[in-house]
Design a protein around this motif. Structure first.
Motif, short mmCIF file in Angstrom:
data_model
loop_
_atom_site.label_atom_id
_atom_site.label_comp_id
_atom_site.label_asym_id
_atom_site.label_seq_id
_atom_site.Cartn_x
_atom_site.Cartn_y
_atom_site.Cartn_z
N VAL A 209 38.94 46.87 49.00
CA VAL A 209 39.08 45.89 47.83
C VAL A 209 37.55 45.63 47.39
O VAL A 209 36.54 45.32 48.23
CB VAL A 209 39.78 44.66 48.18
CG1 VAL A 209 39.57 43.32 47.15
CG2 VAL A 209 40.99 44.84 48.92
N LYS A 210 37.35 45.64 46.05
CA LYS A 210 36.33 45.15 45.40
C LYS A 210 36.54 43.94 44.79
O LYS A 210 37.46 44.05 43.96
CB LYS A 210 35.53 46.38 44.48
CG LYS A 210 35.51 47.78 45.27
CD LYS A 210 34.25 47.63 46.16
CE LYS A 210 33.85 49.16 46.73
NZ LYS A 210 34.33 49.30 48.00
N ILE A 211 35.60 42.91 44.80
CA ILE A 211 35.80 41.78 44.05
C ILE A 211 34.63 41.47 43.00
O ILE A 211 33.49 41.57 43.66
CB ILE A 211 36.09 40.56 44.75
CG1 ILE A 211 37.31 40.85 45.97
CG2 ILE A 211 36.51 39.58 44.00
CD1 ILE A 211 37.34 40.08 46.90
N GLN A 212 34.79 40.91 41.93
CA GLN A 212 33.55 40.49 41.12
C GLN A 212 34.24 38.94 40.61
O GLN A 212 35.25 38.70 40.11
CB GLN A 212 33.56 41.24 39.74
CG GLN A 212 33.09 42.67 39.86
CD GLN A 212 32.66 43.20 38.41
OE1 GLN A 212 33.36 43.04 37.67
NE2 GLN A 212 31.72 44.10 38.53
N TYR A 213 33.40 37.85 40.96
CA TYR A 213 33.58 36.38 40.88
C TYR A 213 32.83 36.03 39.50
O TYR A 213 31.77 36.58 39.20
CB TYR A 213 33.09 35.81 41.77
CG TYR A 213 33.53 36.04 43.26
CD1 TYR A 213 34.77 35.33 43.36
CD2 TYR A 213 33.30 36.72 44.19
CE1 TYR A 213 35.74 35.66 44.61
CE2 TYR A 213 33.59 37.22 45.36
CZ TYR A 213 35.04 36.66 45.57
OH TYR A 213 35.67 36.83 46.83
N HIS A 214 33.49 35.21 38.82
CA HIS A 214 33.03 34.76 37.38
C HIS A 214 33.27 33.16 37.34
O HIS A 214 34.33 32.75 37.83
CB HIS A 214 33.68 35.40 36.53
CG HIS A 214 33.70 36.79 36.27
ND1 HIS A 214 32.58 37.67 36.03
CD2 HIS A 214 34.55 37.68 36.50
CE1 HIS A 214 32.83 38.79 36.07
NE2 HIS A 214 34.05 38.98 36.46
N GLU A 215 32.27 32.46 37.14
CA GLU A 215 32.43 31.01 36.61
C GLU A 215 33.41 30.83 35.73
O GLU A 215 33.21 31.61 34.69
CB GLU A 215 31.20 30.25 36.70
CG GLU A 215 31.14 28.97 36.61
CD GLU A 215 29.90 28.14 36.68
OE1 GLU A 215 29.79 27.04 35.94
OE2 GLU A 215 28.95 28.69 37.20
N ALA A 216 34.36 30.09 35.83
CA ALA A 216 35.34 29.82 34.87
C ALA A 216 34.65 29.15 33.44
O ALA A 216 33.71 28.21 33.81
CB ALA A 216 36.37 28.96 35.07
N ALA A 217 34.90 29.40 32.46
CA ALA A 217 34.07 28.95 31.23
C ALA A 217 34.44 27.37 30.66
O ALA A 217 33.91 26.76 30.26
CB ALA A 217 33.96 29.78 30.05
N GLY B 210 43.45 35.60 40.65
CA GLY B 210 42.43 34.86 41.99
C GLY B 210 41.39 33.75 40.80
O GLY B 210 40.64 33.56 41.32
N THR B 211 42.39 32.95 40.31
CA THR B 211 41.83 31.96 39.52
C THR B 211 41.76 30.77 40.53
O THR B 211 42.72 30.72 41.28
CB THR B 211 42.39 31.45 38.44
OG1 THR B 211 43.79 31.01 38.57
CG2 THR B 211 42.37 32.60 37.15
N TRP B 212 40.78 30.01 40.36
CA TRP B 212 40.80 28.73 41.39
C TRP B 212 40.19 27.53 40.61
O TRP B 212 38.83 27.51 40.31
CB TRP B 212 40.05 29.15 42.74
CG TRP B 212 40.06 27.98 43.65
CD1 TRP B 212 38.87 27.11 43.87
CD2 TRP B 212 40.91 27.34 44.45
NE1 TRP B 212 38.83 26.05 44.82
CE2 TRP B 212 40.34 26.30 45.04
CE3 TRP B 212 42.27 27.53 44.41
CZ2 TRP B 212 41.24 25.24 45.78
CZ3 TRP B 212 43.06 26.63 45.18
CH2 TRP B 212 42.65 25.80 45.91
N ALA B 213 41.15 26.56 39.98
CA ALA B 213 40.50 25.63 39.61
C ALA B 213 40.09 24.42 40.28
O ALA B 213 40.68 24.18 41.68
CB ALA B 213 41.41 25.01 38.45
N MET B 214 39.01 23.61 40.06
CA MET B 214 38.33 22.74 41.12
C MET B 214 38.05 21.50 40.31
O MET B 214 37.85 21.38 39.15
CB MET B 214 37.15 23.14 41.78
CG MET B 214 37.52 24.54 42.59
SD MET B 214 36.36 25.01 43.68
CE MET B 214 36.30 23.73 44.94
N ASN B 215 38.17 20.53 40.95
CA ASN B 215 37.57 19.32 40.64
C ASN B 215 36.08 19.22 40.25
O ASN B 215 35.34 19.64 40.97
CB ASN B 215 37.78 18.16 41.76
CG ASN B 215 37.21 16.74 41.08
OD1 ASN B 215 36.65 16.66 40.45
ND2 ASN B 215 37.90 15.77 41.73
#
Length: 91
Positions: free
Chosen positions: A18-26, A50-55
């Motif tokens: 598995v290869k993963i690229q992470y991006h900050e949500a805009a 793989g979206t993860w919304a945070m406070n």
């Protein structure tokens, strides 16, 4: 004899294939991950999950990465199970 995967197998497969690229949500606080899985024959399955919304006050990238990685590992159970059904081989 039934061929079965164990959690250790999923951890190994995750590390090796598995290869993963992470991006900050805009638009919202959070992280988006695009990931790929490589089969033994070199074919690659691309996944855009793989979206993860945070406070916004607690936007911790490391927590987001851990949550996303666990979700990917959960998805691997189905991917490797289908591979074994199709080929009769374990990864």
């Amino acid at each position: 004899m039934t061929k079965k995967y164990r959690q250790e197998d999923i951890e190994r497969i995750f590390t090796e294939r598995v290869k993963i690229q992470y991006h900050e949500a805009a638009l919202k606080a959070g992280t988006i991950a695009e990931w790929t899985f490589e089969y033994p024959n070199g074919n690659i399955t691309a996944q855009c999950t793989g979206t993860w919304a945070m406070n916004p006050e607690n936007n911790d990238f490391e927590i987001a990465k851990k949550v996303i990685e666990e979700r990917i590992k959960d998805a691997l159970w189905e991917i490797v199970g289908k591979y074994t059904l199709a080929t009769g081989e374990l990864l």
